[in-house]
Write an enzyme that holds these catalytic residues in place. Sequence first.
Site, PDB file in Angstrom:
ATOM      1  N   GLU A  34      34.471  22.121  46.408  1.00 32.30           N
ATOM      2  CA  GLU A  34      34.995  23.408  46.278  1.00 32.30           C
ATOM      3  C   GLU A  34      34.759  24.165  44.870  1.00 32.30           C
ATOM      4  O   GLU A  34      34.801  23.425  44.153  1.00 32.30           O
ATOM      5  CB  GLU A  34      36.458  22.957  46.163  1.00 32.30           C
ATOM      6  CG  GLU A  34      37.588  24.318  46.202  1.00 32.30           C
ATOM      7  CD  GLU A  34      39.021  24.045  46.334  1.00 32.30           C
ATOM      8  OE1 GLU A  34      39.213  23.257  47.020  1.00 32.30           O
ATOM      9  OE2 GLU A  34      39.936  24.964  45.948  1.00 32.30           O
ATOM     10  N   ASP A  86      29.413  25.918  36.519  1.00 34.71           N
ATOM     11  CA  ASP A  86      29.479  27.237  37.389  1.00 34.71           C
ATOM     12  C   ASP A  86      29.396  26.595  38.872  1.00 34.71           C
ATOM     13  O   ASP A  86      28.350  25.910  38.910  1.00 34.71           O
ATOM     14  CB  ASP A  86      28.306  27.795  36.724  1.00 34.71           C
ATOM     15  CG  ASP A  86      28.377  29.509  37.364  1.00 34.71           C
ATOM     16  OD1 ASP A  86      28.872  29.511  38.571  1.00 34.71           O
ATOM     17  OD2 ASP A  86      28.024  30.209  36.643  1.00 34.71           O
ATOM     18  N   ASP A 108      37.397  34.761  40.922  1.00 33.03           N
ATOM     19  CA  ASP A 108      37.991  36.211  40.399  1.00 33.03           C
ATOM     20  C   ASP A 108      37.173  37.288  40.962  1.00 33.03           C
ATOM     21  O   ASP A 108      35.813  37.116  41.356  1.00 33.03           O
ATOM     22  CB  ASP A 108      37.479  35.819  38.872  1.00 33.03           C
ATOM     23  CG  ASP A 108      38.287  34.810  38.185  1.00 33.03           C
ATOM     24  OD1 ASP A 108      39.580  34.832  38.456  1.00 33.03           O
ATOM     25  OD2 ASP A 108      37.566  34.204  37.371  1.00 33.03           O
ATOM     26  N   ASP A 144      42.416  37.543  48.608  1.00 33.33           N
ATOM     27  CA  ASP A 144      43.495  38.748  48.739  1.00 33.33           C
ATOM     28  C   ASP A 144      42.527  39.874  48.658  1.00 33.33           C
ATOM     29  O   ASP A 144      43.209  40.948  48.601  1.00 33.33           O
ATOM     30  CB  ASP A 144      44.498  38.665  47.664  1.00 33.33           C
ATOM     31  CG  ASP A 144      43.998  38.757  46.622  1.00 33.33           C
ATOM     32  OD1 ASP A 144      42.936  38.213  45.893  1.00 33.33           O
ATOM     33  OD2 ASP A 144      44.617  39.362  45.637  1.00 33.33           O
TER      34      ASP A 144
END
Length: 208
Positions: A34, A86, A108, A144
């Site tokens: 993940e 990262d 982000d 979203d």
Amino acid sequence: MPERLLACMQGPPSDLEIQILRTQCAKFPRIICEGCCGSGRHLLGLAARDPQTLCIGFELRYKRAFRTIEKSLEQGLDNVLVLRTDARSMPALLPPASVAEVHINFPDPWDRKRWHKHRVLSPQFLDGVASLLREGGTFHYKTDHRECFDQAVAWLSHHPAFETSLITYDLYESPLAAANIKTEFESLFRSQSLPIMALVASRRPIID
Ligand SMILES: C[S@@+](CC[C@H](N)C(=O)[O-])C[C@H]1O[C@@H](n2cnc3c(N)ncnc32)[C@H](O)[C@@H]1O
């Protein structure tokens, strides 16, 4: 917790950290990765669901990575490992065709055009995920952010290694709702009635 939190203090993982990663991977028959796992609610949910699977998180913020491992210890989960590095380096750190699932949740968005280069999802990253996933393995994405979602849908639909098996613009009204594990940010966006989009894409058969 040196065996569980690879702090990557020098930048990329050290030789010792790579060795720990490989040793942990060899102990489990199945691996899930993940990226951008935050404080780990989703990662720990996956780990609790399947103790035979090693769940590896990638998170840049030390406090969030640390908290994830702290919570995994509180919950008695010994199949969680977090790299403070990262998420885009995931394909370089694990052997090809070794991973069953890759998840990216609410990365982000880096909205300004000149910041787009910081986005985790890109065609190059998806190439890396394709090489990392074993045949039939799956890529999972929740966000979203409509623009980022549409972009991912387009990239995946043109990618020869992926077949998009599910796309939804309303996760909670979709077949994904039943097995969904909420992330921290997802709870926040949900409380603000923001739409949550999600997709699942499968790795097509690997032809040598
Ligand atoms: C918006 S938060 C979402 C966290 C979590 N996935 C959730 O849904 O609650 C994005 C997370 O990604 C982390 N992050 C940003 N860029 C990253 C990168 N390139 N690699 C790993 N983590 C990153 C941030 O530190 C932050 O914790």
